[in-house]
Design a protein around this motif. Structure first.
Motif, mmCIF file in Angstrom:
data_model
loop_
_atom_site.group_PDB
_atom_site.id
_atom_site.type_symbol
_atom_site.label_atom_id
_atom_site.label_comp_id
_atom_site.label_asym_id
_atom_site.label_seq_id
_atom_site.Cartn_x
_atom_site.Cartn_y
_atom_site.Cartn_z
ATOM 1 N N SER A 1 0.833 -1.080 -0.015
ATOM 2 C CA SER A 1 -0.003 0.044 0.005
ATOM 3 C C SER A 1 0.817 1.325 0.038
ATOM 4 O O SER A 1 0.220 2.371 -0.208
ATOM 5 C CB SER A 1 -0.813 -0.088 1.293
ATOM 6 O OG SER A 1 -0.372 0.221 2.471
ATOM 7 N N ALA B 1 -5.128 1.380 0.234
ATOM 8 C CA ALA B 1 -5.097 0.933 -1.353
ATOM 9 C C ALA B 1 -5.693 -0.148 -1.447
ATOM 10 O O ALA B 1 -5.845 -0.954 -0.586
ATOM 11 C CB ALA B 1 -3.624 0.892 -1.751
ATOM 12 N N SER B 2 -6.339 -0.315 -2.500
ATOM 13 C CA SER B 2 -7.093 -1.756 -2.933
ATOM 14 C C SER B 2 -6.082 -2.586 -3.204
ATOM 15 O O SER B 2 -5.070 -2.543 -3.540
ATOM 16 C CB SER B 2 -7.895 -1.400 -4.264
ATOM 17 O OG SER B 2 -7.110 -1.254 -5.395
ATOM 18 N N ALA C 1 -4.666 -2.550 -6.518
ATOM 19 C CA ALA C 1 -3.321 -1.525 -6.797
ATOM 20 C C ALA C 1 -2.345 -2.094 -6.141
ATOM 21 O O ALA C 1 -1.265 -2.060 -6.793
ATOM 22 C CB ALA C 1 -4.009 -0.126 -6.038
ATOM 23 N N CYS C 2 -2.350 -2.610 -4.830
ATOM 24 C CA CYS C 2 -1.187 -3.380 -4.462
ATOM 25 C C CYS C 2 -0.638 -4.429 -5.178
ATOM 26 O O CYS C 2 0.346 -4.643 -5.295
ATOM 27 C CB CYS C 2 -1.549 -3.696 -2.981
ATOM 28 S SG CYS C 2 -2.110 -2.486 -1.837
ATOM 29 N N LYS D 1 -0.807 -4.646 -8.451
ATOM 30 C CA LYS D 1 0.168 -4.172 -9.587
ATOM 31 C C LYS D 1 1.394 -3.522 -9.211
ATOM 32 O O LYS D 1 2.348 -3.623 -9.858
ATOM 33 C CB LYS D 1 -0.730 -2.970 -10.273
ATOM 34 C CG LYS D 1 -2.204 -3.407 -10.678
ATOM 35 C CD LYS D 1 -2.714 -1.982 -11.463
ATOM 36 C CE LYS D 1 -3.976 -2.533 -11.960
ATOM 37 N NZ LYS D 1 -4.892 -1.410 -12.400
ATOM 38 N N ARG D 2 1.524 -3.260 -7.639
ATOM 39 C CA ARG D 2 2.901 -2.725 -7.393
ATOM 40 C C ARG D 2 3.617 -3.830 -6.967
ATOM 41 O O ARG D 2 5.035 -3.566 -6.535
ATOM 42 C CB ARG D 2 2.586 -1.703 -6.175
ATOM 43 C CG ARG D 2 1.798 -0.533 -6.383
ATOM 44 C CD ARG D 2 1.391 0.409 -5.076
ATOM 45 N NE ARG D 2 0.673 1.497 -5.369
ATOM 46 C CZ ARG D 2 0.069 2.085 -4.289
ATOM 47 N NH1 ARG D 2 0.101 1.668 -3.036
ATOM 48 N NH2 ARG D 2 -0.660 2.993 -4.610
ATOM 49 N N THR E 1 -3.260 6.010 -1.296
ATOM 50 C CA THR E 1 -1.979 5.994 -2.206
ATOM 51 C C THR E 1 -2.242 5.635 -3.636
ATOM 52 O O THR E 1 -1.356 5.867 -4.223
ATOM 53 C CB THR E 1 -0.823 5.098 -1.436
ATOM 54 O OG1 THR E 1 -1.541 3.626 -1.505
ATOM 55 C CG2 THR E 1 -0.379 5.508 -0.072
ATOM 56 N N GLU E 2 -3.445 5.266 -3.912
ATOM 57 C CA GLU E 2 -3.801 4.820 -5.377
ATOM 58 C C GLU E 2 -4.281 6.187 -6.104
ATOM 59 O O GLU E 2 -4.236 6.238 -7.196
ATOM 60 C CB GLU E 2 -4.400 3.783 -5.484
ATOM 61 C CG GLU E 2 -5.827 3.838 -5.004
ATOM 62 C CD GLU E 2 -6.395 2.424 -5.070
ATOM 63 O OE1 GLU E 2 -6.966 1.993 -6.239
ATOM 64 O OE2 GLU E 2 -6.605 1.726 -4.039
ATOM 65 N N ARG E 3 -4.500 7.255 -5.290
ATOM 66 C CA ARG E 3 -4.841 8.435 -5.980
ATOM 67 C C ARG E 3 -4.031 9.800 -5.422
ATOM 68 O O ARG E 3 -4.234 10.717 -6.074
ATOM 69 C CB ARG E 3 -6.484 8.887 -5.375
ATOM 70 C CG ARG E 3 -7.642 7.923 -6.068
ATOM 71 C CD ARG E 3 -9.083 8.489 -5.744
ATOM 72 N NE ARG E 3 -9.226 8.827 -4.508
ATOM 73 C CZ ARG E 3 -9.791 8.117 -3.551
ATOM 74 N NH1 ARG E 3 -10.366 7.068 -4.114
ATOM 75 N NH2 ARG E 3 -10.133 8.505 -2.502
#
Length: 190
Positions: free
Chosen positions: A17, A111-112, A115-116, A118-119, A155-157
């Motif tokens: 996240s 963070a979704s 999204a996590c 993807k990182r 953190t994704e925005r």
């Protein structure tokens, strides 16, 4: 000058996240303000203080309580402590909050799972989604989001700078940090 007030900024959120990234940015900002600061990163504490613990609920709770205890000791001596640990269970975070009294700032690093994932450069989410990693927080084990954190960053925005600014603003407003004097260096002070 009054004695420096120690406190703990508890960053909680899913793996990936942005807790560690944000912890490092906050550390640099506090150092620039002359604040003694230490980071207690969940992965490092696991490696050095909690190798005897598993990843079941009891092991995770014990690990978080150890981090909380060390953070309290440091904060008691005027240190700003930043923790970056998933700390998935609300009840355990509340136990740590009680240990700290009024010097605990919970920051939900939101963070979704998408999204996590993807990182995730280590591929842990993909392995967990395939069932290869049991008890993976957010996939096969719950993450209980804070109900009333002092600060929430998304953190994704938000950029790291935007998230950091929210935390610093809270620390100033709550009296943990002196506010920045924006009038210094302005022209026309005649």
């Amino acid at each position: 000058m009054s004695e420096r007030r120690g406190y703990t900024v508890w960053l909680t959120g899913l793996s990936g996240s942005g807790k560690s990234t944000l912890a490092q940015a906050l550390q640099q900002a506090l150092i620039q303000r002359g604040q003694p600061v230490e980071i207690l990163d969940g992965d490092e504490v696991r490696e050095y203080l909690s190798t005897d613990l598993g990843f079941d609920r009891a092991g995770r709770d014990a690990n978080i309580k150890r981090i909380g205890y060390v953070a309290r000791l440091l904060a008691r001596h005027g240190v700003a402590v930043i923790t970056a640990a998933i700390s998935p269970y609300r009840e355990t975070r509340e136990t740590v909050r009680e240990l700290h009294g009024n010097n605990f700032i919970e920051v939900y690093v939101q963070a979704s799972v998408e999204a996590c994932a993807k990182r995730d450069v280590k591929g842990l989410y993909q392995r967990a989604l395939r069932g290869e990693i049991p008890q993976f927080t957010g996939v096969s084990d719950p993450y209980e989001a804070p109900l009333q954190p002092e600060v929430t960053v998304v953190t994704e925005r938000e950029t790291v700078a935007q998230s950091l600014a929210k935390i610093l603003a809270y620390l100033e407003q709550a009296g943990y940090l002196p506010g920045r004097d924006v009038s210094l260096g302005t022209a026309g002070n005649g």
